[in-house]
Design a protein around this motif. Structure first.
Motif, PDB file in Angstrom:
ATOM      1  N   GLN A  17       0.840  -1.192   0.000  1.00  8.93           N
ATOM      2  CA  GLN A  17       0.000   0.000   0.000  1.00  8.93           C
ATOM      3  C   GLN A  17       0.881   1.250   0.000  1.00  8.93           C
ATOM      4  OE1 GLN A  17      -3.211  -0.242  -0.388  1.00  8.93           O
ATOM      5  NE2 GLN A  17      -3.075  -2.469  -0.264  1.00  8.93           N
ATOM      6  N   GLN A  18       0.472   2.250  -0.747  1.00 12.93           N
ATOM      7  CA  GLN A  18       1.237   3.487  -0.795  1.00 12.93           C
ATOM      8  C   GLN A  18       1.439   4.042   0.613  1.00 12.93           C
ATOM      9  OE1 GLN A  18      -0.254   6.418  -3.528  1.00 12.93           O
ATOM     10  NE2 GLN A  18       1.023   8.052  -2.698  1.00 12.93           N
ATOM     11  N   GLY A  19       2.680   4.377   0.925  1.00 16.94           N
ATOM     12  CA  GLY A  19       3.013   4.940   2.232  1.00 16.94           C
ATOM     13  C   GLY A  19       3.505   3.918   3.241  1.00 16.94           C
ATOM     14  N   VAL A  69      -8.488  13.018   5.156  1.00 16.41           N
ATOM     15  CA  VAL A  69      -7.643  13.482   6.254  1.00 16.41           C
ATOM     16  C   VAL A  69      -7.144  12.318   7.102  1.00 16.41           C
ATOM     17  CG1 VAL A  69      -7.560  14.964   8.301  1.00 16.41           C
ATOM     18  CG2 VAL A  69      -8.941  15.631   6.329  1.00 16.41           C
ATOM     19  N   VAL A  70      -8.030  11.361   7.344  1.00 18.53           N
ATOM     20  CA  VAL A  70      -7.745  10.303   8.314  1.00 18.53           C
ATOM     21  C   VAL A  70      -6.884   9.182   7.742  1.00 18.53           C
ATOM     22  CG1 VAL A  70      -8.834   8.484   9.683  1.00 18.53           C
ATOM     23  CG2 VAL A  70      -9.768  10.795   9.711  1.00 18.53           C
ATOM     24  N   THR A  71      -7.102   8.827   6.478  1.00  8.46           N
ATOM     25  CA  THR A  71      -6.410   7.657   5.906  1.00  8.46           C
ATOM     26  C   THR A  71      -4.888   7.735   6.022  1.00  8.46           C
ATOM     27  OG1 THR A  71      -8.228   7.280   4.356  1.00  8.46           O
ATOM     28  CG2 THR A  71      -6.128   6.228   3.843  1.00  8.46           C
ATOM     29  N   PRO A  72      -4.235   8.857   5.666  1.00 12.15           N
ATOM     30  CA  PRO A  72      -2.771   8.901   5.802  1.00 12.15           C
ATOM     31  C   PRO A  72      -2.307   8.736   7.247  1.00 12.15           C
ATOM     32  CG  PRO A  72      -3.569  10.701   4.417  1.00 12.15           C
ATOM     33  CD  PRO A  72      -4.761  10.100   5.070  1.00 12.15           C
ATOM     34  N   LEU A  73      -3.083   9.241   8.197  1.00  6.76           N
ATOM     35  CA  LEU A  73      -2.712   9.108   9.607  1.00  6.76           C
ATOM     36  C   LEU A  73      -2.752   7.650  10.041  1.00  6.76           C
ATOM     37  CD1 LEU A  73      -4.778  12.093  11.083  1.00  6.76           C
ATOM     38  CD2 LEU A  73      -2.348  12.075  10.518  1.00  6.76           C
ATOM     39  N   ILE A  74      -3.797   6.947   9.614  1.00  2.88           N
ATOM     40  CA  ILE A  74      -3.944   5.545   9.994  1.00  2.88           C
ATOM     41  C   ILE A  74      -2.928   4.673   9.266  1.00  2.88           C
ATOM     42  CG2 ILE A  74      -5.499   3.553   9.889  1.00  2.88           C
ATOM     43  CD1 ILE A  74      -7.823   5.489  10.259  1.00  2.88           C
ATOM     44  N   MET A  75      -2.763   4.886   7.969  1.00  7.49           N
ATOM     45  CA  MET A  75      -1.903   4.023   7.158  1.00  7.49           C
ATOM     46  C   MET A  75      -0.426   4.151   7.530  1.00  7.49           C
ATOM     47  SD  MET A  75      -3.838   2.287   5.071  1.00  7.49           S
ATOM     48  CE  MET A  75      -2.943   1.828   3.596  1.00  7.49           C
ATOM     49  N   THR A  76      -0.014   5.330   8.009  1.00  8.36           N
ATOM     50  CA  THR A  76       1.406   5.513   8.330  1.00  8.36           C
ATOM     51  C   THR A  76       1.639   5.762   9.818  1.00  8.36           C
ATOM     52  OG1 THR A  76       1.473   7.926   8.041  1.00  8.36           O
ATOM     53  CG2 THR A  76       1.695   6.569   6.058  1.00  8.36           C
ATOM     54  N   LEU A  77       0.594   5.686  10.632  1.00  8.46           N
ATOM     55  CA  LEU A  77       0.691   5.922  12.066  1.00  8.46           C
ATOM     56  C   LEU A  77       1.410   7.238  12.366  1.00  8.46           C
ATOM     57  CD1 LEU A  77      -0.065   4.815  14.822  1.00  8.46           C
ATOM     58  CD2 LEU A  77       2.081   3.563  14.865  1.00  8.46           C
ATOM     59  N   VAL A 108      -6.227   9.990  16.560  1.00  9.82           N
ATOM     60  CA  VAL A 108      -6.792  10.818  15.489  1.00  9.82           C
ATOM     61  C   VAL A 108      -7.755  11.848  16.066  1.00  9.82           C
ATOM     62  CG1 VAL A 108      -8.293  10.784  13.460  1.00  9.82           C
ATOM     63  CG2 VAL A 108      -6.506   9.053  13.707  1.00  9.82           C
ATOM     64  N   THR A 109      -8.626  11.408  16.966  1.00 12.98           N
ATOM     65  CA  THR A 109      -9.584  12.331  17.573  1.00 12.98           C
ATOM     66  C   THR A 109      -8.868  13.392  18.395  1.00 12.98           C
ATOM     67  OG1 THR A 109     -11.185  10.515  17.694  1.00 12.98           O
ATOM     68  CG2 THR A 109     -11.661  12.470  19.010  1.00 12.98           C
ATOM     69  N   ALA A 110      -7.813  12.991  19.099  1.00 11.74           N
ATOM     70  CA  ALA A 110      -7.044  13.948  19.897  1.00 11.74           C
ATOM     71  C   ALA A 110      -6.431  15.027  19.017  1.00 11.74           C
ATOM     72  CB  ALA A 110      -5.945  13.210  20.672  1.00 11.74           C
ATOM     73  N   LYS A 123      -2.009  21.075   7.133  1.00 11.45           N
ATOM     74  CA  LYS A 123      -1.471  21.626   8.371  1.00 11.45           C
ATOM     75  C   LYS A 123      -2.029  21.004   9.647  1.00 11.45           C
ATOM     76  CE  LYS A 123      -0.663  26.152   6.250  1.00 11.45           C
ATOM     77  NZ  LYS A 123      -0.930  27.615   6.332  1.00 11.45           N
ATOM     78  N   LEU A 124      -3.004  20.102   9.508  1.00 13.27           N
ATOM     79  CA  LEU A 124      -3.617  19.527  10.712  1.00 13.27           C
ATOM     80  C   LEU A 124      -2.589  18.783  11.551  1.00 13.27           C
ATOM     81  CD1 LEU A 124      -6.178  18.869  12.371  1.00 13.27           C
ATOM     82  CD2 LEU A 124      -6.405  16.799  10.989  1.00 13.27           C
ATOM     83  N   LYS A 125      -1.802  17.907  10.906  1.00  8.46           N
ATOM     84  CA  LYS A 125      -0.807  17.126  11.642  1.00  8.46           C
ATOM     85  C   LYS A 125       0.471  17.956  11.791  1.00  8.46           C
ATOM     86  CE  LYS A 125       1.627  13.741   9.887  1.00  8.46           C
ATOM     87  NZ  LYS A 125       3.002  14.099  10.310  1.00  8.46           N
ATOM     88  N   CYS A 126       0.504  18.730  12.856  1.00 14.38           N
ATOM     89  CA  CYS A 126       1.661  19.593  13.110  1.00 14.38           C
ATOM     90  C   CYS A 126       2.448  19.003  14.275  1.00 14.38           C
ATOM     91  CB  CYS A 126       1.177  21.007  13.417  1.00 14.38           C
ATOM     92  SG  CYS A 126       2.522  22.202  13.607  1.00 14.38           S
ATOM     93  N   ILE A 127       3.374  18.098  13.949  1.00 20.30           N
ATOM     94  CA  ILE A 127       4.180  17.445  14.985  1.00 20.30           C
ATOM     95  C   ILE A 127       5.651  17.749  14.697  1.00 20.30           C
ATOM     96  CG2 ILE A 127       4.839  15.242  16.031  1.00 20.30           C
ATOM     97  CD1 ILE A 127       2.117  14.175  15.349  1.00 20.30           C
ATOM     98  N   ASN A 128       6.156  18.789  15.348  1.00 23.28           N
ATOM     99  CA  ASN A 128       7.522  19.236  15.099  1.00 23.28           C
ATOM    100  C   ASN A 128       8.440  19.073  16.309  1.00 23.28           C
ATOM    101  OD1 ASN A 128       6.890  20.173  12.439  1.00 23.28           O
ATOM    102  ND2 ASN A 128       5.912  21.965  13.363  1.00 23.28           N
ATOM    103  N   TYR A 129       7.822  18.909  17.483  1.00 21.55           N
ATOM    104  CA  TYR A 129       8.618  18.854  18.708  1.00 21.55           C
ATOM    105  C   TYR A 129       8.145  17.711  19.597  1.00 21.55           C
ATOM    106  CZ  TYR A 129       9.535  23.614  17.112  1.00 21.55           C
ATOM    107  OH  TYR A 129       9.861  24.705  16.350  1.00 21.55           O
ATOM    108  N   GLU A 130       9.000  17.320  20.503  1.00 24.59           N
ATOM    109  CA  GLU A 130       8.640  16.267  21.446  1.00 24.59           C
ATOM    110  C   GLU A 130       7.416  16.669  22.266  1.00 24.59           C
ATOM    111  OE1 GLU A 130      10.742  13.645  25.020  1.00 24.59           O
ATOM    112  OE2 GLU A 130      11.962  14.872  23.667  1.00 24.59           O
TER     113      GLU A 130
END
Length: 403
Positions: free
Chosen positions: A82-84, A168-176, A206-208, A233-240
Motif C-alpha cells: 500500500q502506498q506509504g 484526512v484520516v487515511t494517511p494518519l492511519i496508514m502511516t501511524l 486521530v480524535t485527539a 497543516k492539521l498534523k503539526c508534529i515538530n517537537y517532542e
C-alpha cells in the motif's frame, strides 16, 4: 528524546513473541530472487518518495533494503503493498547495525504489524471490486468517536458537502502519523503507541489531533481554506512536546469514552487476525449503514458498572446521566435508577445516555440523538436494548441491582 538504540531495547520487550526468531531466520534464509508482489509498481515509486530529503534514504542500498523488507512482509502475510507503507518500514530499517542485522529488523517490523495492524493492509474483493475493508471501517470508527466527543466538528466539518473524512484520516492511519514527521519523533510516537498495547488506540490519537486543533479548525469560514488546513497543516508534529500533548489528550479521550465503543470494534472482528469470511468483511464495510454508526450505543453491563453497582467496577472517568425519551414512561426510570443519575435535558458537560423503550424504538432514539448532536450537545449515546433490557438485566442479577 528516544534514540534508535533505546528503541531497540524497548521494542525487544514489547514486540517479543514466540515467532520472532523464526521470522528472522525466514528472512535471513530467503534467496531474494522472487520479488513479485501485487502493487509492486507503487512500491518502486515509493522508494524514491520516502524521506527523500534524508541522504541515508537516497542511497541505493537503503532503497534496496526497504524494498526487501516490504516485499518479504507482503509475501509472507499475503497482503498487497500500500502506498506509504515504507513510512512504517523506515524506523525499523534505521535500527540496522552490526549487532542488529536486517533480518532482525524484519522480524520486529513483522511483529509490530501483526500486533497493531493485523488486517489494515489487506485488500478484499467485494461486489467485484477491490476494497481496503479495514481502512474503510477504521475511518468510520474515527467518525463515531468524533461525533461523540466533538459535536461542533460534526456540524462544521463532517456535514460539509464534498468533504470526505478519509482524505484526512487515511494517511494518519496508514502511516501511524509517520509521514512528514522526523524519524526521531517517529520513534517516540511508535514507542508511546506500543506502550498502550491497544490497536484501537489509533482512533483516540486521530480524535485527539482534531481536539488539539479545535479552535483553529472552527475559525475557518471558507470551506476551501478549511480543506487546505486539514490536508496540509492539521498534523503539526515538530517537537517532542507536540507528541506529549497528543498522547496526553488521547489518554484523556480514552478515559472519557464508554467501554462500549471498543466493544463495538471488537464485535466487528476488526482486529481479528484470522481469515475473515466474505460476510464478515461485508459487515465491516457496511457499518456506516447501521444504527451503530449513527450514535454510540452503551451496553447494559457497562451501565451497571458506571452506576457503581457491578462487581466489576469501571475504570472510566465518566459522569453518566440518563435522559428518558420513552413516550410511555411507566414504570418510571427512578424506580430502577437513583434520581441523581437522571437528567431532564442533555448537557454537553456530561455524558448523556438516552433511554428508549426497547430496540423496537431504536429509530426514534437515533433521531433524537442526531438532533442533539446537531444542537452541539457532546457525549450523546443510547442504551442498547433500552429500558426493557435494563430492567430485565437488573431483575436477573440481584447482585447488580440498582433498585
Amino acid at each position: 528524546m528516544i534514540t534508535q538504540n533505546k528503541a531497540i531495547l524497548k521494542w525487544r520487550e514489547i514486540l517479543l513473541n514466540e515467532n520472532l526468531l523464526t521470522d528472522a531466520y525466514k528472512f535471513r534464509d530467503w534467496d531474494q530472487v522472487n520479488l513479485e508482489i501485487p502493487e509492486k509498481e507503487t512500491l518502486i515509486k515509493d522508494l524514491t518518495r520516502t524521506r527523500n530529503d534524508d541522504p541515508y534514504f537516497k542511497k541505493e542500498s537503503t532503497q534496496r533494503n526497504l524494498m526487501l523488507l516490504a516485499t518479504f512482509y507482503c509475501q509472507q502475510n499475503s497482503v498487497n503493498y500500500q502506498q506509504g507503507m515504507l513510512e512504517i518500514v523506515a524506523p525499523f530499517l534505521v535500527m540496522k547495525n552490526k549487532d542488529f542485522p536486517i533480518y532482525k529488523c524484519y522480524a520486529y517490523f513483522n511483529s509490530f504489524m501483526n500486533t497493531y495492524f493485523p488486517k489494515v493492509l489487506e485488500w478484499n474483493i467485494l461486489q467485484g471490486e477491490k476494497q481496503l475493508a479495514h481502512v474503510l471501517c477504521a475511518i468510520q470508527f474515527c467518525e463515531i468517536l468524533l461525533k461523540y466527543h466533538c459535536s461542533d466538528f460534526y456540524n462544521r466539518i463532517l456535514k460539509l458537502e464534498d468533504f470526505n473524512l478519509s482524505m484526512v484520516v487515511t494517511p494518519l492511519i496508514m502511516t501511524l502519523f509517520a509521514k512528514g514527521t522526523s524519524l526521531q519523533l517517529v520513534f517516540l510516537i511508535f514507542d508511546e503507541y506500543m506502550k498502550r498495547k491497544n490497536p484501537n488506540y489509533i482512533f483516540f490519537m486521530v480524535t485527539a489531533l482534531f481536539m488539539i486543533q479545535r479552535q483553529e479548525i472552527l475559525s475557518f469560514e471558507d470551506s476551501e481554506e478549511l480543506f487546505m488546513y486539514l490536508n496540509k497543516k492539521l498534523k503539526c508534529i515538530n517537537y517532542e512536546s507536540d507528541i506529549q500533548q497528543l498522547f496526553e489528550r488521547a489518554d484523556e479521550l480514552r478515559d472519557q469514552t464508554p467501554q462500549s465503543y471498543e466493544q463495538l470494534i471488537a464485535s466487528t472482528s476488526f482486529n481479528d487476525k484470522s481469515v475473515l469470511s466474505v460476510e464478515d468483511i461485508t459487515e465491516l464495510t457496511q457499518i456506516n449503514k447501521s444504527y451503530y454508526f449513527k450514535c454510540l450505543f452503551i451496553e447494559v453491563s457497562e451501565m451497571k458498572s458506571l452506576l457503581g453497582k457491578s462487581k466489576k467496577q469501571s475504570t472510566k472517568k465518566i459522569q453518566l446521566r440518563l435522559l428518558d425519551i420513552r413516550k410511555d414512561k411507566k414504570p418510571k426510570l427512578k424506580e430502577f435508577v437513583p434520581k441523581e443519575f437522571i437528567v431532564k435535558k442533555a448537557d454537553g458537560n456530561l455524558h448523556t445516555c438516552l433511554i428508549m423503550e426497547s430496540n423496537k424504538t431504536i429509530e426514534y432514539a437515533v433521531k433524537v440523538a442526531q438532533d442533539l448532536i446537531l444542537e452541539g450537545v457532546r457525549h450523546v449515546s443510547i442504551l442498547k436494548g433500552g429500558f426493557q433490557q435494563l430492567s430485565a438485566s437488573i431483575k436477573q442479577q440481584k447482585d447488580c441491582s440498582i433498585m
